[in-house]
Write an enzyme that holds these catalytic residues in place. Structure first.
Site, PDB file in Angstrom:
ATOM      1  N   VAL A 215      33.876  16.755  -4.311  1.00  0.00           N
ATOM      2  CA  VAL A 215      33.795  18.209  -4.386  1.00  0.00           C
ATOM      3  C   VAL A 215      34.576  18.816  -3.235  1.00  0.00           C
ATOM      4  O   VAL A 215      34.491  18.359  -2.102  1.00  0.00           O
ATOM      5  CB  VAL A 215      32.334  18.709  -4.372  1.00  0.00           C
ATOM      6  CG1 VAL A 215      31.650  18.400  -5.680  1.00  0.00           C
ATOM      7  CG2 VAL A 215      31.559  18.113  -3.216  1.00  0.00           C
TER       8      VAL A 215
ATOM      9  N   VAL B  53      38.157  15.555   1.925  1.00  0.00           N
ATOM     10  CA  VAL B  53      39.494  15.393   2.489  1.00  0.00           C
ATOM     11  C   VAL B  53      40.161  16.739   2.785  1.00  0.00           C
ATOM     12  O   VAL B  53      40.997  16.838   3.680  1.00  0.00           O
ATOM     13  CB  VAL B  53      40.366  14.549   1.533  1.00  0.00           C
ATOM     14  CG1 VAL B  53      40.702  15.336   0.265  1.00  0.00           C
ATOM     15  CG2 VAL B  53      41.626  14.072   2.205  1.00  0.00           C
TER      16      VAL B  53
ATOM     17  N   GLU C 154      17.829  20.887  11.417  1.00  0.00           N
ATOM     18  CA  GLU C 154      17.181  22.192  11.570  1.00  0.00           C
ATOM     19  C   GLU C 154      18.174  23.352  11.482  1.00  0.00           C
ATOM     20  O   GLU C 154      17.860  24.412  10.928  1.00  0.00           O
ATOM     21  CB  GLU C 154      16.420  22.251  12.897  1.00  0.00           C
ATOM     22  CG  GLU C 154      17.289  22.043  14.132  1.00  0.00           C
ATOM     23  CD  GLU C 154      16.491  22.257  15.412  1.00  0.00           C
ATOM     24  OE1 GLU C 154      15.618  23.127  15.416  1.00  0.00           O
ATOM     25  OE2 GLU C 154      16.767  21.555  16.404  1.00  0.00           O
TER      26      GLU C 154
ATOM     27  N   GLY D 294      20.154  21.709   3.258  1.00  0.00           N
ATOM     28  CA  GLY D 294      21.092  22.281   4.207  1.00  0.00           C
ATOM     29  C   GLY D 294      22.513  21.811   4.023  1.00  0.00           C
ATOM     30  O   GLY D 294      23.436  22.348   4.650  1.00  0.00           O
TER      31      GLY D 294
ATOM     32  N   ILE E 232      26.221  20.648  -0.934  1.00  0.00           N
ATOM     33  CA  ILE E 232      25.750  20.661  -2.318  1.00  0.00           C
ATOM     34  C   ILE E 232      24.339  21.222  -2.388  1.00  0.00           C
ATOM     35  O   ILE E 232      24.023  22.070  -3.229  1.00  0.00           O
ATOM     36  CB  ILE E 232      25.784  19.243  -2.911  1.00  0.00           C
ATOM     37  CG1 ILE E 232      27.216  18.706  -2.940  1.00  0.00           C
ATOM     38  CG2 ILE E 232      25.198  19.239  -4.321  1.00  0.00           C
ATOM     39  CD1 ILE E 232      28.128  19.418  -3.877  1.00  0.00           C
TER      40      ILE E 232
ATOM     41  N   LYS F 115      31.114   6.821  -7.523  1.00  0.00           N
ATOM     42  CA  LYS F 115      31.304   5.550  -6.815  1.00  0.00           C
ATOM     43  C   LYS F 115      30.203   4.553  -7.126  1.00  0.00           C
ATOM     44  O   LYS F 115      30.273   3.387  -6.726  1.00  0.00           O
ATOM     45  CB  LYS F 115      31.401   5.806  -5.314  1.00  0.00           C
ATOM     46  CG  LYS F 115      32.661   6.614  -4.951  1.00  0.00           C
ATOM     47  CD  LYS F 115      32.668   7.064  -3.519  1.00  0.00           C
ATOM     48  CE  LYS F 115      33.955   7.852  -3.229  1.00  0.00           C
ATOM     49  NZ  LYS F 115      34.098   9.060  -4.050  1.00  0.00           N
TER      50      LYS F 115
END
Length: 616
Positions: free
Chosen positions: A449, A456, A318, A292, A295, A411
């Site tokens: 992304v 941001v 959900e 959900g 990505i 990271k």
């Protein structure tokens, strides 16, 4: 009916005019026998001509919108008419019906040329009348003086489309193009006024308010440069749809859109090996965790295109699972879609799901990714990112999943934050399992992304909509960005390339200063940075780096068959991660997680693995 009658009058008249022209060169009158022969031919020629013209589509065309293809129809029709006339006159009438003086063959050639010119000219008049009416309509309405950048096929297409739609609000003043050969020329009736360097002069001279970038195949860097020049001049910038839409002929004025921040990133188009991707996804049961999320949902959209046998959408929220399930069900009604509400931290529930569906391919996208938030909630970061990954990976190993792809982060390289440390620990988990499992486990690292939750860009957009200020942590802050579809395409491609244990690294392109990104967004919103919308620097937050690692140039990185995908240095060894997992679970169990100690623990374990002897 009027058009048919007009064509017959023109065609008959063309022959009589040809006779006059032909015999005028000889200085004598047209022989009566030749005229009689032609008149005897008309009862045969006229019905045949109507049939030929109809077969060529001359009476099914809206001639007020005709262009070059329609000219081909006219030439085919008049040529067919001339051939049939020759057969009737020479093969039938002058041989059997009226064997008078022989009609010179040049008559039909001259008549063909006159007929083509007259019939084509009549259609051209209809087209010109429409163009004139549209021009009057455009002049009467409120039109924005507009430049089109790119005097190629796309530019000509959009220029003609704007002329056809007087209500579009645009009035094309001229083209800009960097090709010296096009300077001073006219395209679609509009002059090429100059090149990119002339933009300032032309904007001032013609009071330009809008610029349309008509270069669908242009690189992102070029779009960024052109857009920045125009935005600095206070010009609104628009772009055309993608090149594939031009090829399919689906460009319209309504599809011209505003320049978006993705257009300014300087990203190159991603190419993928569709055959390799289809080979491992088609006909398989594919399970996506975090389905959900921004990505995860894009993963589901792209996977669905390759015809899996079943797609399992696993997620904790959900509402988000409902949304992606509904979207895919409408778009792919024949695809077996299974929405599953489950938490990756719940080992028993995950085991049940895997036992029920026994997927062949797993994409593990479920993770906590927000750096400052994870600094405040390190226990949840460990439980979700490390032990959630362990639960899903062990279930995949147990049921014999063929391929397991985990989405990681840049990271995780020399981590300084809780989020980065837990993602690196998750990479270690799947590398450890890969050494003892028949399942192919791989991880794929990438950076920020655009448009994802916690990105941001949505924050800046909300701040701009509220009138500012836009907050940037540090003027030196630099990040790498990808679009969500781009990142997902490369993740799926990397999954096809893995043989087991690799940590793939995606080429993130050129670094972008966050403050420049903020200024671009403010200008794209129609404001002037630091004038209409202030930018305020708030200082780096806990766990943040000023500069992310340049993954594609780190020492030991290996290239792959794909120019945008690399393999990070292999740190796999026989050293067990049991000790690391035990330490992390102890911290979770006691609820006493020290952020610095967590980061230090993962980094020290990285060093230990790098110096451990590898298996022969």
């Amino acid at each position: 009916m009027l058009m048919i009658l007009f064509d017959q009058v023109v065609s008959v008249g063309a022959v009589f005019l040809a006779l006059l022209v032909r015999y005028a060169f000889e200085g004598r009158a047209v022989p009566d026998g030749v005229v009689q022969a032609y008149l005897w031919s008309l009862p045969f020629i006229i019905p045949a001509r109507v049939a030929v013209f109809s077969a060529c589509g001359l009476y099914r065309q809206v001639w007020s919108q005709a262009s070059l293809p329609e000219l081909g129809q006219i030439m085919a029709a008049t040529t067919g008419d001339a051939v049939l006339a020759a057969i009737v006159i020479y093969g039938l009438v002058q041989h059997w019906i009226y064997p008078g003086p022989f009609m010179p063959r040049s008559i039909l050639i001259i008549a063909w040329m006159l007929n083509t010119a007259c019939i084509g000219g009549s259609r051209l008049v209809l087209r010109l009348r429409r163009e004139w009416l549209l021009t009057r309509k455009s002049a009467a309405g409120m039109q924005h003086p507009t430049l089109v950048f790119g005097a190629g096929d796309a530019g000509a297409l959009i220029c003609r489309e704007i002329k056809r739609h007087g209500e579009s609000g645009y009035r094309v003043v001229g083209f800009l193009d960097d090709d010296p050969a096009k300077q001073g020329m006219r395209v679609a009736g509009v002059p090429v006024l100059g090149s990119r360097k002339d933009l300032g002069r032309i904007v001032k001279q013609h009071k330009i308010t809008h610029l349309i970038i008509a270069m669908p195949s242009a690189k992102g860097r070029a779009v960024r440069e052109i857009s920045s020049l125009a935005l600095d001049l206070g010009v609104h910038v628009k772009v055309l749809p993608g090149l594939y839409e031009l090829v399919e002929g689906r460009v319209s004025v309504s599809q011209i859109r505003d320049v978006q921040i993705e257009d300014l990133l300087g990203r190159e188009e991603v190419s993928v090996d569709l055959e390799a991707i289809a080979a491992y996804l088609s006909g398989e049961t594919v399970l996506v965790t975090g389905a959900g999320g921004s990505i995860g949902s894009e993963l589901c959209r792209q996977i669905a295109q390759f015809g899996p046998r079943r797609l399992v959408l696993l997620g904790h929220g959900e509402n988000s699972i409902y949304d992606i399930h509904l979207e895919l069900r409408e778009k792919y009604p024949d695809l077996d879609l299974v929405p599953v509400i489950a938490d990756v931290k719940d080992k028993a529930r995950i085991d049940t799901v895997f036992d029920e569906f026994r997927p062949g391919v797993v994409f593990h996208a479920a993770a906590h990714k927000h750096v400052p938030l994870m600094e405040m909630n390190p226990t949840e970061a460990i439980k979700n990112n490390v032990f959630g990954t362990l639960n899903v990976a062990q279930a995949a190993d147990r049921v014999g999943v063929g391929r397991f792809v985990m989405l990681s982060s840049d990271k995780a390289v020399n981590p300084t934050s809780v989020m980065g440390a837990t993602k690196r620990a998750a990479e270690l988990v799947i590398q450890w399992l890969n050494r003892q499992s028949k399942t192919v486990f791989v991880a794929v690292r990438f950076g920020n992304v655009l448009g994802s939750r916690g990105s941001v860009v949505p924050l800046f957009q909300r701040q701009i909509a509220a009138g500012g200020p836009v907050t940037v942590t540090d003027p030196r802050m630099v990040r790498y960005f990808m679009t969500i579809p781009e990142a997902v395409q490369l993740v799926i491609q990397a999954g096809a390339m893995g043989t087991g244990g690799e940590v793939f690294v995606l080429d993130m392109g050129e670094p972008v200063k966050i403050v420049d990104l903020a200024r671009d967004l403010i200008r794209l919103s129609g404001y002037e940075p630091d004038v209409d919308i202030p930018i305020v620097f708030t200082g780096a937050r806990p766990g943040e780096k000023l500069y992310e690692e340049l993954l594609t140039t780190e020492e030991g990185t290996r290239a792959t068959s794909h120019e945008r995908i690399f393999i990070a240095p292999d740190s796999s060894s026989d050293v067990s991660i049991d000790g690391l997992l035990a330490d992390l679970w102890c911290d979770v169990d006691t609820g006493c997680v020290e952020n610095d100690r967590l980061v230090s623990l993962v980094n020290s374990y990285n060093r230990e693995r790098r110096h451990a002897p590898l298996r022969g």
